[in-house]
Design a protein around this motif. Structure first.
Motif, PDB file in Angstrom:
ATOM      1  N   PRO A   1       0.813  -1.223   0.000  1.00 26.48           N
ATOM      2  CA  PRO A   1       0.000   0.000   0.000  1.00 26.48           C
ATOM      3  C   PRO A   1       0.848   1.276   0.000  1.00 26.48           C
ATOM      4  CG  PRO A   1      -0.853  -1.555   1.606  1.00 26.48           C
ATOM      5  CD  PRO A   1       0.453  -2.120   1.126  1.00 26.48           C
ATOM      6  N   LEU A   2       1.998   1.221   0.694  1.00 29.77           N
ATOM      7  CA  LEU A   2       2.901   2.368   0.720  1.00 29.77           C
ATOM      8  C   LEU A   2       3.479   2.624  -0.674  1.00 29.77           C
ATOM      9  CD1 LEU A   2       4.049   4.306   2.874  1.00 29.77           C
ATOM     10  CD2 LEU A   2       6.005   2.766   3.081  1.00 29.77           C
ATOM     11  N   ALA A   3       3.888   1.542  -1.338  1.00 27.60           N
ATOM     12  CA  ALA A   3       4.437   1.665  -2.690  1.00 27.60           C
ATOM     13  C   ALA A   3       3.366   2.183  -3.650  1.00 27.60           C
ATOM     14  CB  ALA A   3       4.977   0.321  -3.165  1.00 27.60           C
ATOM     15  N   GLU A   4       2.114   1.786  -3.409  1.00 29.19           N
ATOM     16  CA  GLU A   4       1.017   2.261  -4.260  1.00 29.19           C
ATOM     17  C   GLU A   4       0.787   3.746  -4.047  1.00 29.19           C
ATOM     18  OE1 GLU A   4      -2.004  -0.518  -3.062  1.00 29.19           O
ATOM     19  OE2 GLU A   4      -1.672  -1.810  -4.802  1.00 29.19           O
ATOM     20  N   ALA A   5       0.814   4.163  -2.799  1.00 34.02           N
ATOM     21  CA  ALA A   5       0.544   5.567  -2.471  1.00 34.02           C
ATOM     22  C   ALA A   5       1.623   6.495  -3.009  1.00 34.02           C
ATOM     23  CB  ALA A   5       0.405   5.735  -0.959  1.00 34.02           C
ATOM     24  N   THR A   6       2.855   6.005  -3.097  1.00 38.76           N
ATOM     25  CA  THR A   6       3.961   6.872  -3.505  1.00 38.76           C
ATOM     26  C   THR A   6       4.309   6.743  -4.990  1.00 38.76           C
ATOM     27  OG1 THR A   6       5.579   5.166  -2.958  1.00 38.76           O
ATOM     28  CG2 THR A   6       5.016   6.733  -1.214  1.00 38.76           C
ATOM     29  N   GLY A   7       3.702   5.764  -5.669  1.00 43.56           N
ATOM     30  CA  GLY A   7       4.012   5.576  -7.086  1.00 43.56           C
ATOM     31  C   GLY A   7       5.177   4.629  -7.311  1.00 43.56           C
ATOM     32  N   LEU A   8       5.865   4.242  -6.237  1.00 45.58           N
ATOM     33  CA  LEU A   8       6.991   3.311  -6.375  1.00 45.58           C
ATOM     34  C   LEU A   8       6.522   1.966  -6.942  1.00 45.58           C
ATOM     35  CD1 LEU A   8      10.084   2.955  -5.746  1.00 45.58           C
ATOM     36  CD2 LEU A   8       9.382   1.892  -3.590  1.00 45.58           C
ATOM     37  N   ILE A   9       5.231   1.692  -6.823  1.00 42.33           N
ATOM     38  CA  ILE A   9       4.691   0.418  -7.314  1.00 42.33           C
ATOM     39  C   ILE A   9       4.916   0.264  -8.829  1.00 42.33           C
ATOM     40  CG2 ILE A   9       2.327   1.230  -7.803  1.00 42.33           C
ATOM     41  CD1 ILE A   9       3.247  -2.138  -6.145  1.00 42.33           C
ATOM     42  N   LEU A  10       5.043   1.383  -9.559  1.00 42.59           N
ATOM     43  CA  LEU A  10       5.248   1.248 -11.008  1.00 42.59           C
ATOM     44  C   LEU A  10       6.598   0.612 -11.334  1.00 42.59           C
ATOM     45  CD1 LEU A  10       3.513   4.500 -12.362  1.00 42.59           C
ATOM     46  CD2 LEU A  10       2.578   2.188 -12.183  1.00 42.59           C
ATOM     47  N   PRO A  11       7.735   1.190 -10.873  1.00 39.85           N
ATOM     48  CA  PRO A  11       9.008   0.488 -11.117  1.00 39.85           C
ATOM     49  C   PRO A  11       9.098  -0.849 -10.381  1.00 39.85           C
ATOM     50  CG  PRO A  11       9.351   2.455  -9.753  1.00 39.85           C
ATOM     51  CD  PRO A  11       7.945   2.522 -10.260  1.00 39.85           C
ATOM     52  N   LEU A  12       8.523  -0.912  -9.182  1.00 41.21           N
ATOM     53  CA  LEU A  12       8.569  -2.149  -8.398  1.00 41.21           C
ATOM     54  C   LEU A  12       7.786  -3.261  -9.103  1.00 41.21           C
ATOM     55  CD1 LEU A  12       9.438  -3.497  -5.766  1.00 41.21           C
ATOM     56  CD2 LEU A  12       7.489  -2.460  -4.618  1.00 41.21           C
ATOM     57  N   GLY A  13       6.593  -2.911  -9.591  1.00 39.21           N
ATOM     58  CA  GLY A  13       5.760  -3.882 -10.295  1.00 39.21           C
ATOM     59  C   GLY A  13       6.419  -4.354 -11.588  1.00 39.21           C
ATOM     60  N   GLU A  14       7.098  -3.436 -12.272  1.00 33.73           N
ATOM     61  CA  GLU A  14       7.798  -3.799 -13.500  1.00 33.73           C
ATOM     62  C   GLU A  14       8.943  -4.758 -13.182  1.00 33.73           C
ATOM     63  OE1 GLU A  14       9.136  -0.514 -15.883  1.00 33.73           O
ATOM     64  OE2 GLU A  14      10.154  -1.811 -17.333  1.00 33.73           O
ATOM     65  N   TRP A  15       9.612  -4.514 -12.067  1.00 30.91           N
ATOM     66  CA  TRP A  15      10.716  -5.392 -11.659  1.00 30.91           C
ATOM     67  C   TRP A  15      10.196  -6.811 -11.346  1.00 30.91           C
ATOM     68  CZ3 TRP A  15      11.700  -8.021  -7.076  1.00 30.91           C
ATOM     69  CH2 TRP A  15      12.950  -8.665  -7.027  1.00 30.91           C
ATOM     70  N   VAL A  16       9.078  -6.898 -10.649  1.00 27.61           N
ATOM     71  CA  VAL A  16       8.500  -8.212 -10.322  1.00 27.61           C
ATOM     72  C   VAL A  16       8.139  -8.949 -11.620  1.00 27.61           C
ATOM     73  CG1 VAL A  16       6.606  -9.471  -9.193  1.00 27.61           C
ATOM     74  CG2 VAL A  16       7.575  -7.453  -8.085  1.00 27.61           C
ATOM     75  N   LEU A  17       7.506  -8.217 -12.540  1.00 28.37           N
ATOM     76  CA  LEU A  17       7.097  -8.817 -13.804  1.00 28.37           C
ATOM     77  C   LEU A  17       8.311  -9.322 -14.582  1.00 28.37           C
ATOM     78  CD1 LEU A  17       4.509  -9.304 -15.401  1.00 28.37           C
ATOM     79  CD2 LEU A  17       4.866  -7.109 -16.540  1.00 28.37           C
ATOM     80  N   GLU A  18       9.359  -8.518 -14.623  1.00 25.04           N
ATOM     81  CA  GLU A  18      10.561  -8.899 -15.348  1.00 25.04           C
ATOM     82  C   GLU A  18      11.251 -10.109 -14.678  1.00 25.04           C
ATOM     83  OE1 GLU A  18      13.010  -5.847 -16.847  1.00 25.04           O
ATOM     84  OE2 GLU A  18      14.729  -7.175 -17.154  1.00 25.04           O
ATOM     85  N   THR A  19      11.314 -10.088 -13.353  1.00 28.96           N
ATOM     86  CA  THR A  19      11.922 -11.206 -12.617  1.00 28.96           C
ATOM     87  C   THR A  19      11.123 -12.488 -12.861  1.00 28.96           C
ATOM     88  OG1 THR A  19      12.643  -9.614 -10.951  1.00 28.96           O
ATOM     89  CG2 THR A  19      12.752 -11.936 -10.339  1.00 28.96           C
ATOM     90  N   ALA A  20       9.808 -12.370 -12.870  1.00 30.67           N
ATOM     91  CA  ALA A  20       8.938 -13.522 -13.133  1.00 30.67           C
ATOM     92  C   ALA A  20       9.159 -14.043 -14.556  1.00 30.67           C
ATOM     93  CB  ALA A  20       7.476 -13.135 -12.916  1.00 30.67           C
TER      94      ALA A  20
END
Ligand code: C2E
Ligand code: MG
Ligand code: MG
Ligand code: MG
Length: 275
Positions: free
Chosen positions: A78-97
């Motif tokens: 939720p913190l990453a979502e609120a700050t926008g960090l979820i965009l690079p973080l989510g991309e990293w998870v997708l790429e790692t997967a």
């Protein structure tokens, strides 16, 4: 007198607010730092079919901080979502997967596995989401038909048409979609009718209620039969007992994940699940 007490209370309240705010900022700072230092990890939880075979995995983020210890996703997502960090973080998870899928493709024991990745509200609402996901597939060379994106109902509260369009675009490329935590969000059955879904994940809270023989069991049966009639596969979440497993099997849900077959582990330990 009453007035001065009130004033003091206000001061104490302000102080508590300030402390909470500072703690939040500190946590956000640590999350950003550890993310950029590549200290977050993708773990994998097995998904089992009715023969007891591991057929897929769900990618779950883990953050172990040097002094804070393990911080649960319920706290930092939720913190990453609120700050926008979820965009690079989510991309990293997708790429790692996707890199994991490419590694699995080289081995006959793992080549048929699929991998599910949680996608946050913020990501699907982002204008660049579709091209970001397609770029990740292109640069990793992962097979899109091995990838499942898990989305939650809360995300359909606004801009439903745009979201459906984006899902359709990705589905044309072979990516599949799962509706996560089904039954806990802003459930609208009309979304079920219109959204391109391949999978419904029955929320843990209903599975937990199976034993009590009451409403959890009834709701679980209803979800399974609804999905079956729509031609959508069901996956049960949080299965912990063989009673729950047997109940699901009896009522036609043949895929599940939960502590009964294993919690999320580092990718290198995941092969142990493939007996
Ligand atoms: P989720 O997607 O519904 O994931 C399932 C959660 O249930 C995971 O919690 C998993 O560890 C837990 N679980 C699995 N089996 C059992 C069981 O038998 N019993 C119990 N009590 N729990 C079980 P986790 O890893 O703490 O993640 C919590 C939530 O955080 C996830 O719920 C998901 O919404 C979010 N999350 C985790 N990783 C990511 C990510 O990479 N991206 C995004 N956007 N969200 C993520
Ligand atoms: Mg999930
Ligand atoms: Mg989720
Ligand atoms: Mg879930």
């Amino acid at each position: 007198h009453a007035k001065s007490t009130g004033k003091n209370k206000l001061c104490v309240y302000d102080k508590a607010m300030e402390v909470a705010m500072q703690e939040r900022l500190a946590l956000e700072h640590d999350l950003r730092t550890d993310f950029h230092a590549r200290r977050l990890q993708m773990y994998l939880q097995p998904q089992i079919d009715s023969d007891g075979r591991t057929v897929s995995a769900e990618a779950l983020l883990r953050w172990s901080h040097a002094t804070r210890g393990d911080v649960p996703p319920a706290q930092f997502i939720p913190l990453a979502e609120a700050t926008g960090l979820i965009l690079p973080l989510g991309e990293w998870v997708l790429e790692t997967a996707c890199r994991q899928l490419v590694a699995w493709a080289c081995n006959p024991r793992t080549e048929a596995l699929t991998l599910s990745v949680n996608i946050s509200v913020r990501q699907l609402h982002d204008l660049g989401f579709v091209s970001c996901a397609l770029d990740v597939l292109r640069r990793t060379g992962a097979n899109p038909s091995r990838l499942v994106l898990e989305v939650t109902e809360s995300l359909f509260a606004e801009n439903i048409e745009t979201i459906i369009e984006r899902m359709m675009l990705l589905r044309e490329r072979g990516i599949r979609f799962a509706l996560d935590d089904f039954g806990t969000g802003y459930s609208s059955l009309s979304y079920l009718q219109r959204m391109p879904l391949d999978e419904i994940k029955i929320d843990r809270s209903f599975i937990r209620g199976i034993q009590e023989g009451g409403r959890g069991a009834t709701i679980t049966r209803m979800i399974i039969s609804l999905a079956k009639n729509l031609g959508i596969k069901t996956v049960a979440e949080g299965v912990e007992t063989s009673e729950q497993k047997d109940f699901l099997y009896r009522h036609g849900c043949f895929h599940y994940q939960g502590y009964i077959c294993g919690e999320a582990v580092p990718p290198e330990d995941f092969v142990a699940f493939l007996h």
